[in-house]
Design an enzyme around this catalytic site. Structure first.
Site, PDB file in Angstrom:
ATOM      1  N   GLU A 288     -16.894  74.165 -23.728  1.00 15.56           N
ATOM      2  CA  GLU A 288     -16.016  75.291 -24.026  1.00 15.56           C
ATOM      3  C   GLU A 288     -14.903  75.302 -23.003  1.00 15.56           C
ATOM      4  O   GLU A 288     -15.161  75.174 -21.805  1.00 15.56           O
ATOM      5  CB  GLU A 288     -16.758  76.642 -23.930  1.00 15.56           C
TER       6      GLU A 288
ATOM      7  N   GLU B 180     -24.985  79.478 -22.446  1.00 16.23           N
ATOM      8  CA  GLU B 180     -24.656  80.379 -21.342  1.00 16.23           C
ATOM      9  C   GLU B 180     -25.769  81.328 -20.913  1.00 16.23           C
ATOM     10  O   GLU B 180     -25.562  82.541 -20.834  1.00 16.23           O
ATOM     11  CB  GLU B 180     -23.365  81.168 -21.657  1.00 16.23           C
TER      12      GLU B 180
END
Ligand SMILES: *[C@@H]1O[C@H](CO)[C@@H](O)[C@H](O)[C@H]1NC(C)=O
Ligand SMILES: *[C@@H]1O[C@H](CO)[C@@H](O)[C@H](O)[C@H]1NC(C)=O
Ligand SMILES: *[C@@H]1O[C@H](CO)[C@@H](O)[C@H](O)[C@H]1NC(C)=O
Ligand SMILES: *[C@@H]1O[C@H](CO)[C@@H](O)[C@H](O)[C@H]1NC(C)=O
Length: 464
Positions: A356, A251
């Site tokens: 995720e 991320e």
């Protein structure tokens, strides 16, 4: 921060320059899959030491069988909150400090006595995930774990980098526990995505990068970036043969600055080259979309110039008021509608895994938005006037969940696994939490909204 070598490292790894290899697992040859990993240490390992992974590596002779990406769907769970603390996953660890200013792993090391921090973390590393979890994960029909790791847990020496090797104020020492986890994974036929989740300076400012900060430095610090490359080289060299996938960075938040998108493109290329230089073609190299959406990565690191590159796409629908305002049906439709785009990207560019996602449909889990921070859902953060009502019955113990809610959780689980399997697979966040059952795969199995066999479908036509 530690002027003396922590006692634990002396015990677990005999951590001095000569014997540091005992903390590492290396391959003979170039790190290609299909090669039995063998420990490089020739000095006698500390027999009887349960955390000495190098010691047990020699005892287990099962060859490492590479996973057939693109043929078998990735079905996995994230071992979140283990090597990178998150206050909402283990609130007790933070609560027990008695210090409200300890909000992430950085402040956990910074604002208390180092010996206390180390002893609490050692207990956590030894107990949060054990071999029994790998057994349960395999029994649930799963074939992967993704293991988030912070740079501070990777024991670079001065020989591995021209930059700093200090991890202050972080607490080092998790590496032997990671090595043990890789042994368990191999023993129980679980494949591993080794995920660099926290980079020097922080790549996003989230507490889950190790450091909750409004001024993350990573993308604007060449020193932080080159240290990250050296960290990836170290991981690929030393444990590349024990994992299927090396994920270069979790991320990176390209929305933080106008120069970040270009910086990230260069970093993905340099990180890919570093892993290939260290460990050959054996590993899949995983990149992420940097919150730009997968379509920004069209023609990026594709074959034939790059090979075995995977895209990591994350799907949550709870981190803004408009998303929280979606009805159950709208959440499901959103997941259905995401499929075509992901499938098209993966078919034309690089294989893609939804690395995720979760069945959580609110941001109610205590401290999900940060220690001491409330929720948008009930108006305790940002949005006054409880826009959606109370958080009761949405998180915490599933004994408070209504049957309608559990039915939705099952539907939402199914549609997102379908989304993942329309590309190359999925990895749920997270395997376990201390108290937020809406996020816990383990509790989902126990509470019955996640099936024991992940191919079971009650709602196969949910998108039609
Ligand atoms: C923190 O500890 C207090 C006092 O023991 C307790 O009331 C509270 O529920 C705990 N909070 C969390 C998030 O664990
Ligand atoms: C350190 O710098 C030297 C000289 O520039 C270079 O040859 C070497 O590759 C560098 N090492 C690392 C780990 O970056
Ligand atoms: C990250 O970069 C900053 C600025 O270049 C530097 O001060 C800091 O020490 C670096 N952090 C780490 C952990 O290397
Ligand atoms: C949720 O959406 C409805 C329209 O569908 C709107 O009237 C309402 O104001 C929204 N609520 C919030 C909190 O944004």
């Amino acid at each position: 921060m530690f002027s003396a070598i922590p006692l634990s490292l002396l015990l677990f790894c005999h951590y001095n320059v000569q014997a540091a290899q005992q903390c590492r697992l290396q391959l003979n040859g170039n790190g290609g899959h299909g090669v039995t990993p063998t420990p490089s240490a020739t000095t006698s390992p500390s027999s009887g030491d349960p955390t000495s992974a190098a010691a047990s590596a020699s005892a287990s002779a099962t060859p490492f069988v590479p996973f057939q990406y693109g043929t078998t769907p990735v079905r996995g769970v994230n071992l979140g909150g283990w090597f990178v603390l998150e206050p909402w996953i283990t609130p007790s660890i933070f609560n027990n400090t008695g210090n409200d200013a300890i909000v992430d792993e950085y402040t956990f090391g910074q604002l208390q006595d180092p010996a206390t921090a180390l002893s609490v973390l050692q207990n956590h590393w030894a107990t949060w995930i054990t071999e029994d979890d790998f057994i349960a994960i395999a029994a649930a029909g799963l074939n992967h774990v993704r293991i988030p790791v912070g740079f501070w847990s990777v024991p670079l020496t001065a020989a591995d980098t021209n930059g700093s090797t200090s991890v202050a104020p972080y607490t080092s020492g998790a590496w032997p526990y990671l090595l043990k986890a890789l042994q368990w994974a191999k023993q129980h036929d679980i494949h591993v995505v080794l995920d660099l989740h926290g980079a020097p300076g922080s790549q996003n400012g989230f507490d889950n990068s190790g450091q909750r900060t409004s001024t993350p430095e990573w993308s604007s610090s060449p020193a932080n970036i080159s240290r990250t490359i050296d960290t990836l080289t170290f991981m690929a060299t030393n444990i590349g043969g024990m994992v299927d996938v090396v994920e270069l960075l979790n991320e990176p938040a390209t929305f933080l600055s106008s120069t970040y998108p270009a910086t990230l493109r260069q970093f993905w290329q340099d990180g890919y080259a570093a892993v290939r230089a260290a460990a050959g073609l054996g590993n899949q190299v995983m990149i992420g979309d940097g919150f730009e959406g997968v379509d920004s990565w069209t023609d990026f690191l594709t074959a034939p110039s790059a090979r075995n590159v995977l895209m990591d796409y994350h799907e949550y629908q709870i981190f803004s008021v408009p998303e929280l305002n979606r009805s159950f049906d709208e959440h499901i439709s959103f997941a259905c509608d995401s499929m075509a785009d992901l499938t098209n990207f993966a078919a034309k560019n690089i294989w893609t895994v939804v690395g995720e996602w979760s069945t959580a449909v609110t941001d109610c889990a205590t401290w999900l938005n940060g220690r001491g921070v409330g929720a948008r859902w009930d108006g305790t953060w940002f949005t006054p006037n409880t826009p959606f009502g109370s958080c009761d019955g949405w998180t915490g113990s599933y004994s408070t969940f209504s049957s309608a809610y559990k039915t939705f959780l099952r539907q939402y689980w199914e549609v997102q696994t379908m989304m993942g399997e329309n590309v190359q697979g999925w990895i749920y966040w997270a395997w376990k939490t201390e108290s937020a059952d809406d996020w816990s795969y383990q509790k989902g199995l126990e509470g019955g909204w996640i099936p024991q066999d992940p191919t079971d479908r009650l709602y196969p036509d949910i998108c039609s």
